[in-house]
Motif scaffolding. Structure first.
Motif, PDB file in Angstrom:
ATOM      1  N   LEU A  87       4.732   4.759  -1.644  1.00  0.00           N
ATOM      2  CA  LEU A  87       5.084   4.012  -0.437  1.00  0.00           C
ATOM      3  C   LEU A  87       4.016   2.985  -0.083  1.00  0.00           C
ATOM      4  N   CYS A  88       2.764   3.422   0.049  1.00  0.00           N
ATOM      5  CA  CYS A  88       1.719   2.517   0.551  1.00  0.00           C
ATOM      6  C   CYS A  88       0.887   1.879  -0.560  1.00  0.00           C
ATOM      7  N   GLY A  89       0.893   2.434  -1.760  1.00  0.00           N
ATOM      8  CA  GLY A  89       0.144   1.863  -2.871  1.00  0.00           C
ATOM      9  C   GLY A  89      -1.326   2.226  -2.909  1.00  0.00           C
ATOM     10  N   GLY A 149      20.175  14.290  -4.659  1.00  0.00           N
ATOM     11  CA  GLY A 149      19.061  13.589  -5.285  1.00  0.00           C
ATOM     12  C   GLY A 149      18.218  14.486  -6.164  1.00  0.00           C
ATOM     13  N   ARG A 150      17.659  13.901  -7.208  1.00  0.00           N
ATOM     14  CA  ARG A 150      16.795  14.647  -8.128  1.00  0.00           C
ATOM     15  C   ARG A 150      15.466  13.944  -8.378  1.00  0.00           C
ATOM     16  N   GLU A 151      15.446  12.625  -8.344  1.00  0.00           N
ATOM     17  CA  GLU A 151      14.238  11.867  -8.658  1.00  0.00           C
ATOM     18  C   GLU A 151      13.219  12.007  -7.532  1.00  0.00           C
ATOM     19  N   THR A 152      11.959  12.266  -7.890  1.00  0.00           N
ATOM     20  CA  THR A 152      10.896  12.392  -6.903  1.00  0.00           C
ATOM     21  C   THR A 152       9.802  11.370  -7.177  1.00  0.00           C
ATOM     22  N   VAL A 153       9.078  11.022  -6.121  1.00  0.00           N
ATOM     23  CA  VAL A 153       7.946  10.106  -6.234  1.00  0.00           C
ATOM     24  C   VAL A 153       6.761  10.716  -5.490  1.00  0.00           C
ATOM     25  N   PRO A 154       5.520  10.472  -5.950  1.00  0.00           N
ATOM     26  CA  PRO A 154       4.346  11.033  -5.268  1.00  0.00           C
ATOM     27  C   PRO A 154       3.976  10.221  -4.027  1.00  0.00           C
ATOM     28  N   LEU A 155       3.619  10.931  -2.956  1.00  0.00           N
ATOM     29  CA  LEU A 155       3.239  10.292  -1.694  1.00  0.00           C
ATOM     30  C   LEU A 155       2.071  11.028  -1.055  1.00  0.00           C
ATOM     31  N   HIS A 156       1.350  10.320  -0.188  1.00  0.00           N
ATOM     32  CA  HIS A 156       0.392  10.991   0.695  1.00  0.00           C
ATOM     33  C   HIS A 156       1.211  11.817   1.693  1.00  0.00           C
ATOM     34  N   PRO A 157       0.685  12.926   2.194  1.00  0.00           N
ATOM     35  CA  PRO A 157       1.412  13.693   3.205  1.00  0.00           C
ATOM     36  C   PRO A 157       1.758  12.865   4.441  1.00  0.00           C
ATOM     37  N   VAL A 158       0.847  12.001   4.903  1.00  0.00           N
ATOM     38  CA  VAL A 158       1.116  11.190   6.088  1.00  0.00           C
ATOM     39  C   VAL A 158       2.224  10.172   5.804  1.00  0.00           C
ATOM     40  N   CYS A 159       2.282   9.641   4.607  1.00  0.00           N
ATOM     41  CA  CYS A 159       3.348   8.701   4.239  1.00  0.00           C
ATOM     42  C   CYS A 159       4.693   9.426   4.172  1.00  0.00           C
ATOM     43  N   THR A 186      13.330  -1.385   0.438  1.00  0.00           N
ATOM     44  CA  THR A 186      14.120  -1.481   1.661  1.00  0.00           C
ATOM     45  C   THR A 186      13.510  -0.598   2.743  1.00  0.00           C
ATOM     46  N   LEU A 187      13.045   0.575   2.363  1.00  0.00           N
ATOM     47  CA  LEU A 187      12.434   1.503   3.316  1.00  0.00           C
ATOM     48  C   LEU A 187      11.175   0.901   3.937  1.00  0.00           C
ATOM     49  N   ARG A 188      10.414   0.144   3.153  1.00  0.00           N
ATOM     50  CA  ARG A 188       9.190  -0.486   3.665  1.00  0.00           C
ATOM     51  C   ARG A 188       9.486  -1.524   4.748  1.00  0.00           C
ATOM     52  N   GLN A 189      10.717  -2.020   4.811  1.00  0.00           N
ATOM     53  CA  GLN A 189      11.086  -3.044   5.787  1.00  0.00           C
ATOM     54  C   GLN A 189      11.561  -2.462   7.112  1.00  0.00           C
ATOM     55  N   VAL A 190      11.755  -1.147   7.186  1.00  0.00           N
ATOM     56  CA  VAL A 190      12.106  -0.511   8.455  1.00  0.00           C
ATOM     57  C   VAL A 190      10.935  -0.757   9.412  1.00  0.00           C
ATOM     58  N   PRO A 191      11.198  -1.241  10.647  1.00  0.00           N
ATOM     59  CA  PRO A 191      10.091  -1.626  11.542  1.00  0.00           C
ATOM     60  C   PRO A 191       9.004  -0.561  11.723  1.00  0.00           C
ATOM     61  N   GLY A 192       9.368   0.690  11.927  1.00  0.00           N
ATOM     62  CA  GLY A 192       8.362   1.738  12.115  1.00  0.00           C
ATOM     63  C   GLY A 192       7.531   1.976  10.867  1.00  0.00           C
ATOM     64  N   VAL A 193       8.149   1.910   9.715  1.00  0.00           N
ATOM     65  CA  VAL A 193       7.434   2.106   8.442  1.00  0.00           C
ATOM     66  C   VAL A 193       6.549   0.891   8.167  1.00  0.00           C
ATOM     67  N   ALA A 194       7.043  -0.303   8.448  1.00  0.00           N
ATOM     68  CA  ALA A 194       6.260  -1.517   8.217  1.00  0.00           C
ATOM     69  C   ALA A 194       4.993  -1.523   9.081  1.00  0.00           C
ATOM     70  N   PHE A 233       3.480   1.142  10.250  1.00  0.00           N
ATOM     71  CA  PHE A 233       2.627   2.198   9.693  1.00  0.00           C
ATOM     72  C   PHE A 233       1.874   1.694   8.468  1.00  0.00           C
ATOM     73  N   LEU A 234       2.558   1.000   7.565  1.00  0.00           N
ATOM     74  CA  LEU A 234       1.925   0.528   6.332  1.00  0.00           C
ATOM     75  C   LEU A 234       0.808  -0.474   6.628  1.00  0.00           C
ATOM     76  N   THR A 235       0.999  -1.320   7.613  1.00  0.00           N
ATOM     77  CA  THR A 235      -0.049  -2.262   8.006  1.00  0.00           C
ATOM     78  C   THR A 235      -1.249  -1.507   8.560  1.00  0.00           C
ATOM     79  N   TRP A 236      -0.982  -0.502   9.372  1.00  0.00           N
ATOM     80  CA  TRP A 236      -2.039   0.272  10.008  1.00  0.00           C
ATOM     81  C   TRP A 236      -2.815   1.134   9.017  1.00  0.00           C
ATOM     82  N   VAL A 237      -2.124   1.774   8.066  1.00  0.00           N
ATOM     83  CA  VAL A 237      -2.762   2.745   7.168  1.00  0.00           C
ATOM     84  C   VAL A 237      -3.450   2.074   5.977  1.00  0.00           C
ATOM     85  N   ALA A 238      -3.271   0.791   5.779  1.00  0.00           N
ATOM     86  CA  ALA A 238      -3.773   0.116   4.581  1.00  0.00           C
ATOM     87  C   ALA A 238      -5.261   0.331   4.322  1.00  0.00           C
ATOM     88  N   GLY A 239      -6.084   0.354   5.350  1.00  0.00           N
ATOM     89  CA  GLY A 239      -7.525   0.494   5.151  1.00  0.00           C
ATOM     90  C   GLY A 239      -8.058   1.910   5.260  1.00  0.00           C
TER      91      GLY A 239
END
Length: 111
Positions: free
Chosen positions: A29-31, A50-60, A82-90, A92-98
């Motif tokens: 999600l955040c890279g 669904g079956r496919e999984t992707v690794p994420l941080h717990p907070v993400c 598309t999920l990254r464009q949801v306002p709340g997620v967007a 969060f991604l700006t805030w968590v980047a650093g």
């Protein structure tokens, strides 16, 4: 089993293990690089087949589920771009980047 047959069976097993995809070392999600804790997110919820999984941080991972329902994740938000464009997620991604990889914070559900 003779030595030659056993070696061939071992080589086939080793090749099958080598062909498996290597888990990513970055959050899908955040890279950011993954830390000590990794959670696996079903892009399409298991309840929706669904079956496919992707690794994420717990907070993400918690942010995804705080901003989208399972029905939304099964439909238009199954794609991470598309999920990254949801306002709340967007936001969060700006805030968590650093933040560091093992950063933890409570996550609130959307209204």
């Amino acid at each position: 089993m003779t030595g030659r047959v056993r070696r061939k069976a071992g080589l086939a097993t080793a090749q099958a293990l080598a062909d498996r995809p290597v888990p990513s070392s970055v959050c899908a999600l955040c890279g950011r690089p993954l830390g000590n804790r990794t959670e696996w997110h079903h892009r399409v919820p298991k309840s929706e087949g669904g079956r496919e999984t992707v690794p994420l941080h717990p907070v993400c991972h918690r942010t995804i589920h705080a901003n989208a329902s399972n029905a939304e994740l099964a439909g238009p938000l199954a794609d991470l771009d598309t999920l990254r464009q949801v306002p709340g997620v967007a936001r969060f991604l700006t805030w968590v980047a650093g933040k560091p990889a093992d950063f933890r914070v409570p996550v609130r559900k959307r209204n």
